[in-house]
Design a protein around this motif. Structure first.
Motif, PDB file in Angstrom:
ATOM      1  N   LEU A   1      38.155  44.656  48.744  1.00 29.56           N
ATOM      2  CA  LEU A   1      38.667  44.039  47.521  1.00 29.56           C
ATOM      3  C   LEU A   1      38.652  42.516  47.622  1.00 29.56           C
ATOM      4  O   LEU A   1      38.273  41.816  46.676  1.00 29.56           O
ATOM      5  CB  LEU A   1      40.080  44.545  47.235  1.00 29.56           C
ATOM      6  N   VAL A   2      39.069  42.000  48.770  1.00 31.46           N
ATOM      7  CA  VAL A   2      39.052  40.542  48.960  1.00 31.46           C
ATOM      8  C   VAL A   2      37.624  40.010  48.888  1.00 31.46           C
ATOM      9  O   VAL A   2      37.351  38.986  48.236  1.00 31.46           O
ATOM     10  CB  VAL A   2      39.705  40.179  50.306  1.00 31.46           C
ATOM     11  N   ALA A   3      36.689  40.709  49.531  1.00 31.97           N
ATOM     12  CA  ALA A   3      35.292  40.256  49.544  1.00 31.97           C
ATOM     13  C   ALA A   3      34.667  40.338  48.161  1.00 31.97           C
ATOM     14  O   ALA A   3      33.835  39.497  47.793  1.00 31.97           O
ATOM     15  CB  ALA A   3      34.494  41.090  50.542  1.00 31.97           C
ATOM     16  N   LEU A   4      35.054  41.344  47.372  1.00 35.34           N
ATOM     17  CA  LEU A   4      34.531  41.442  46.014  1.00 35.34           C
ATOM     18  C   LEU A   4      34.981  40.254  45.167  1.00 35.34           C
ATOM     19  O   LEU A   4      34.212  39.728  44.343  1.00 35.34           O
ATOM     20  CB  LEU A   4      34.989  42.748  45.363  1.00 35.34           C
ATOM     21  N   VAL A   5      36.210  39.816  45.371  1.00 38.12           N
ATOM     22  CA  VAL A   5      36.707  38.653  44.636  1.00 38.12           C
ATOM     23  C   VAL A   5      35.985  37.385  45.084  1.00 38.12           C
ATOM     24  O   VAL A   5      35.558  36.560  44.267  1.00 38.12           O
ATOM     25  CB  VAL A   5      38.228  38.511  44.828  1.00 38.12           C
ATOM     26  N   ILE A   6      35.812  37.224  46.393  1.00 35.73           N
ATOM     27  CA  ILE A   6      35.145  36.025  46.914  1.00 35.73           C
ATOM     28  C   ILE A   6      33.683  35.974  46.474  1.00 35.73           C
ATOM     29  O   ILE A   6      33.175  34.943  46.031  1.00 35.73           O
ATOM     30  CB  ILE A   6      35.235  35.991  48.455  1.00 35.73           C
ATOM     31  N   GLY A   7      32.989  37.106  46.582  1.00 34.97           N
ATOM     32  CA  GLY A   7      31.564  37.131  46.284  1.00 34.97           C
ATOM     33  C   GLY A   7      31.225  37.274  44.824  1.00 34.97           C
ATOM     34  O   GLY A   7      30.057  37.097  44.443  1.00 34.97           O
ATOM     35  N   GLY A   8      32.176  37.605  43.994  1.00 38.64           N
ATOM     36  CA  GLY A   8      31.909  37.762  42.577  1.00 38.64           C
ATOM     37  C   GLY A   8      31.569  39.164  42.160  1.00 38.64           C
ATOM     38  O   GLY A   8      31.260  39.407  40.984  1.00 38.64           O
ATOM     39  N   GLY A   9      31.629  40.130  43.065  1.00 38.52           N
ATOM     40  CA  GLY A   9      31.316  41.501  42.711  1.00 38.52           C
ATOM     41  C   GLY A   9      32.342  42.129  41.790  1.00 38.52           C
ATOM     42  O   GLY A   9      32.063  43.132  41.133  1.00 38.52           O
ATOM     43  N   ALA A  10      33.560  41.537  41.718  1.00 40.82           N
ATOM     44  CA  ALA A  10      34.600  42.061  40.835  1.00 40.82           C
ATOM     45  C   ALA A  10      34.638  41.342  39.492  1.00 40.82           C
ATOM     46  O   ALA A  10      35.516  41.611  38.667  1.00 40.82           O
ATOM     47  CB  ALA A  10      35.969  41.931  41.509  1.00 40.82           C
ATOM     48  N   ASP A  11      33.686  40.435  39.281  1.00 43.00           N
ATOM     49  CA  ASP A  11      33.651  39.672  38.035  1.00 43.00           C
ATOM     50  C   ASP A  11      33.230  40.568  36.877  1.00 43.00           C
ATOM     51  O   ASP A  11      32.145  41.162  36.914  1.00 43.00           O
ATOM     52  CB  ASP A  11      32.671  38.506  38.180  1.00 43.00           C
ATOM     53  N   PRO A  12      34.042  40.723  35.837  1.00 44.57           N
ATOM     54  CA  PRO A  12      33.655  41.588  34.714  1.00 44.57           C
ATOM     55  C   PRO A  12      32.543  41.000  33.858  1.00 44.57           C
ATOM     56  O   PRO A  12      31.970  41.708  33.025  1.00 44.57           O
ATOM     57  CB  PRO A  12      34.953  41.719  33.918  1.00 44.57           C
ATOM     58  N   ALA A  13      32.237  39.714  34.029  1.00 46.03           N
ATOM     59  CA  ALA A  13      31.202  39.079  33.211  1.00 46.03           C
ATOM     60  C   ALA A  13      29.817  39.427  33.741  1.00 46.03           C
ATOM     61  O   ALA A  13      29.031  38.569  34.136  1.00 46.03           O
ATOM     62  CB  ALA A  13      31.412  37.564  33.194  1.00 46.03           C
ATOM     63  N   LEU A  14      29.528  40.730  33.812  1.00 47.88           N
ATOM     64  CA  LEU A  14      28.236  41.211  34.272  1.00 47.88           C
ATOM     65  C   LEU A  14      27.426  41.703  33.090  1.00 47.88           C
ATOM     66  O   LEU A  14      27.970  42.001  32.027  1.00 47.88           O
ATOM     67  CB  LEU A  14      28.430  42.354  35.279  1.00 47.88           C
ATOM     68  N   ILE A  15      26.120  41.775  33.293  1.00 50.86           N
ATOM     69  CA  ILE A  15      25.255  42.302  32.247  1.00 50.86           C
ATOM     70  C   ILE A  15      25.566  43.786  32.067  1.00 50.86           C
ATOM     71  O   ILE A  15      25.514  44.569  33.009  1.00 50.86           O
ATOM     72  CB  ILE A  15      23.773  42.098  32.603  1.00 50.86           C
ATOM     73  N   ALA A  16      25.906  44.185  30.836  1.00 47.32           N
ATOM     74  CA  ALA A  16      26.214  45.584  30.520  1.00 47.32           C
ATOM     75  C   ALA A  16      27.260  46.132  31.484  1.00 47.32           C
ATOM     76  O   ALA A  16      27.045  47.131  32.165  1.00 47.32           O
ATOM     77  CB  ALA A  16      24.947  46.430  30.574  1.00 47.32           C
ATOM     78  N   ASP A  17      28.416  45.465  31.544  1.00 45.20           N
ATOM     79  CA  ASP A  17      29.490  45.876  32.445  1.00 45.20           C
ATOM     80  C   ASP A  17      29.955  47.292  32.101  1.00 45.20           C
ATOM     81  O   ASP A  17      30.385  47.557  30.971  1.00 45.20           O
ATOM     82  CB  ASP A  17      30.650  44.897  32.309  1.00 45.20           C
ATOM     83  N   PRO A  18      29.901  48.222  33.075  1.00 47.30           N
ATOM     84  CA  PRO A  18      30.291  49.610  32.779  1.00 47.30           C
ATOM     85  C   PRO A  18      31.789  49.829  32.782  1.00 47.30           C
ATOM     86  O   PRO A  18      32.253  50.954  32.558  1.00 47.30           O
ATOM     87  CB  PRO A  18      29.626  50.399  33.913  1.00 47.30           C
ATOM     88  N   GLY A  19      32.577  48.818  33.092  1.00 48.13           N
ATOM     89  CA  GLY A  19      34.022  48.978  33.109  1.00 48.13           C
ATOM     90  C   GLY A  19      34.589  48.848  34.514  1.00 48.13           C
ATOM     91  O   GLY A  19      33.871  48.950  35.512  1.00 48.13           O
ATOM     92  N   SER A  20      35.892  48.623  34.601  1.00 52.39           N
ATOM     93  CA  SER A  20      36.535  48.383  35.894  1.00 52.39           C
ATOM     94  C   SER A  20      36.485  49.602  36.800  1.00 52.39           C
ATOM     95  O   SER A  20      36.419  49.473  38.023  1.00 52.39           O
ATOM     96  CB  SER A  20      37.987  47.950  35.676  1.00 52.39           C
TER      97      SER A  20
END
Length: 666
Positions: free
Chosen positions: A22-41
């Motif tokens: 979870l920490v790495a997703l926040v640091i790397g941007g993998g948890a950013d909802p501003a993705l192309i065609a975001d499928p949801g959290s």
């Protein structure tokens, strides 16, 4: 403390892994909802979590089976307990792979779950019509097959086979790790594949070691931990080297280490270094303490829990790296240059004309074969050193042959031949001549099996170590049959036609896995046939037999005829092999493809003639000098035999080892 460690160890691994992810997703941007065609959290977080469970369960399966194969006794309860744990881990691997496959489809489609026909058709197209979907489908099927095999088998050979099948399940995961937008696709896939193998053996072995502790009495614990520690040392080297190679491909310059991807890489490197330091402490202190004072286990289990926590950090950040854009990929996306024909076919740019100097300096390192060469060199050197410490002198000429064999292996797989074998058919021929003929002949002269049997002590606890597995492989009925003159010579002669006259050559130049498989096939067939070809003795004989020598000469002529006939056919009758590949490179330097192929045919003709001459000379020399007299250091005449049972007398009297290379090879 033991019970707490058994519960806390895996729990700490999972908990720290989840938090780190979870920490790495926040640091790397993998948890950013501003993705192309975001499928949801749910998919955005559920996919990496499921992927981490895939990695950890696959590691427990592979590491558990590997530890069982090389470190546990079949006569003790530990054997069945470890296989049962691997079976449970494989079942979790299957389920988590299926969940990950579904989440991956939702992520690619960018939509939620729908109960309509179009949704099912889209998922079917994803699973069977895309490389990513097919890779995950294969992963699920392999995990399911391993699960069934773990529940069904208990014999030594079948458990080893199951471990091998489980490693295949890592191939689809490695293929997803391509370096997008770079010219290092094959290197990226190879580096990630080796990284996954090393991590799986390292993490999974430790997890299973913790879980089987209740059935390991005090005296057994020290022995099993020592064996695992040796494997972990090799895994540390493999993970470190492959990790550095992978990071260099994806990060590029040191300045990119300040990007989000680079920060995740730095944290993972720190975790690997920490695990290496823990391993040093484990080897130098805790294993010795377990052996000398089996009752003092608290420091060991504390160290194990800490190591599993650090492994959790590395695992979490590793999964997050797969969800983070690489600096190299971002730079490459901004380039709009049209690809050349060579780049379209191979994903790599066309190399420059080699020239006389380029054939010596144009290196393209294949990390897989380099690591194999390092392992072989370290193993051979360790055997020689152990014999020397025991007062036994290993012949210098055999060590020299081993060095030349390893150097030849590296040159054929990472040198200029490897650089140009996808672009020039003559280089392809040269690489396989070295792999299929030169390396096996030098391996025969270096006598590695005899070295293992002389230097490695047999185990007395019904487990299977290096010496035992060597005996299992060498004395296997199938291997002994294939190493007999008739099948060995026919296979060696037919291999070249089967490769160059079929689409196998296209597979080897267009796919990194196909390339590795074909290279391994040439090497293995050569290791089966060349020692038999160069050994003018009949099985069980004490002296060279004229009839057996004549069979070897005839076999040499058969193999040479196969090489020469193929070489002549390549100089005209066959036409241009794989014209849509070798003839479509857009190459403007060097000879035209047909002329270059004729040069490769000439290489085969020369190789066939030299092979026939070498066989005749070896046979004549051996017949002239006769067999070595039986002594404490002599071996049987069987080309698959090892050092005799009287090696103990050799160590006692400390004479020089004078065994003949005919008896080894494989």
């Amino acid at each position: 403390m033991n019970r707490i460690a058994r519960i806390a160890g895996p729990a700490v691994l999972l908990l720290v892994g989840f938090v780190s992810l979870l920490v790495a997703l926040v640091i790397g941007g993998g948890a950013d909802p501003a993705l192309i065609a975001d499928p949801g959290s749910a998919v955005r977080f559920g996919l990496p979590i499921a992927r981490m469970i895939v990695d950890l369960s696959a590691a427990a399966t592979i590491g558990g089976l590997a530890l069982t194969t090389i470190g546990l006794s079949r006569a003790e309860p530990e054997w069945n307990r470890a296989i049962d744990i691997a079976a449970g881990a494989a079942a979790l691997w299957t389920v988590s792979s299926a969940v990950t496959t579904f989440f991956t489809f939702l992520s690619v489609a960018g939509s939620g779950v729908r109960l309509d026909e179009q949704f099912g058709q889209s998922m079917g197209v994803f699973l069977t019509g895309t490389d990513l979907g097919l890779a995950w489908l294969v992963s699920v099927l392999v995990a399911a097959a391993v699960t069934v095999m773990c529940f069904a088998v208990r014999s030594r050979g079948m458990v080893a086979l199951t471990a091998g099948v489980s490693l295949i399940g890592l191939v689809p995961l490695a293929q997803q790790g391509h370096a997008a937008g770079t010219a290092s696709h094959d290197a990226a896939v190879t580096a990630l594949g080796l990284h996954l193998v090393g991590a799986a053996l390292w993490i999974g072995g430790l997890v299973v070691l913790v879980l089987i502790r209740p059935v390991l009495p005090g005296d057994r614990l020290g022995a099993v931990v020592g064996r695992y520690s040796s494997v972990a040392l090799g895994c540390f080297v493999l993970v470190a080297v492959s990790g550095v190679a992978s990071a260099q491909i994806r990060v590029g310059s040191f300045g990119n280490l300040l990007t989000p991807y680079g920060v995740l890489v730095l944290v993972k490197i720190a975790a690997i270094v920490a695990m290496g330091a823990i391993g040093v402490v484990q080897r130098q202190r805790t294993i010795r303490a377990l052996t000398q004072a089996p009752g003092r286990r608290r420091p060991f289990w504390t160290l194990v829990v800490v190591e599993l926590a650090v492994m959790g950090v590395a695992s979490g950040f590793a999964v997050a790296l797969g969800r983070t854009a690489t600096p190299i990929g971002q730079i490459a996306l901004s380039k709009t240059a049209d690809p050349t024909p060579a780049e379209i076919l191979t994903d790599d740019p066309l190399p420059h004309a080699p020239g006389a100097w380029g054939w010596l300096t144009a290196w393209n390192v294949d990390l897989f074969w380099v690591m194999v060469a390092v392992l072989l060199a370290a193993t051979y050197a360790a055997g020689v050193v152990r014999l020397r410490r025991g007062g036994v002198r290993w012949p210098v000429q055999r060590t020299t042959a081993a060095v030349l064999a390893i150097v030849s292996l590296v040159v054929a797989t990472s040198g200029a031949l490897h650089t140009y074998d996808r672009f020039l058919i003559s280089a392809n021929v040269g690489a396989h001549v070295v792999l299929g003929l030169v390396v096996p002949a030098l391996a025969w002269a270096s006598a590695p099996v005899q070295l293992i049997r002389a230097a490695v002590h047999p185990r007395a606890d019904d487990s299977t170590g290096v010496r035992e597995w060597t005996g299992v492989l060498v004395d296997n009925g199938v291997v002994r049959y294939l190493a007999q003159p008739f099948p060995a010579f026919v296979f060696l002669a037919a291999l070249w036609w089967a490769f160059f006259a079929t689409d196998a050559v296209r597979w080897s130049v267009s796919d990194p896995i196909g390339r590795t498989v074909i290279d391994a096939v040439f090497l293995l067939v050569g290791l089966l046939a060349l020692p038999t070809l160069l050994t003018p003795v009949a099985a069980g004989a004490r002296r060279p037999s004229v009839a057996a020598a004549l069979v070897r000469v005839v076999g040499g002529v058969v193999v040479a005829a196969g090489l020469v006939s193929l070489g002549i056919a390549m100089r005209g009758p066959l036409g241009l092999l794989q014209a849509s590949w070798f003839g479509a490179m857009g190459r403007e330097w060097g000879a035209d493809p047909l002329t270059n192929q004729a040069g490769g045919g000439l290489v085969l003709v020369v190789a066939g003639v030299l092979l026939a001459v070498t066989v005749v000379l070896v046979v004549l020399v051996r017949l002239r000098h006769g067999a070595a007299p039986a002594s404490a250091t002599s071996v049987g005449a069987d080309p698959l035999a090892g050092v005799s049972d009287e090696v103990g007398a050799t160590r006692a009297s400390r004479p020089a080892v004078r065994t003949e290379p005919e008896a080894d090879a494989r």
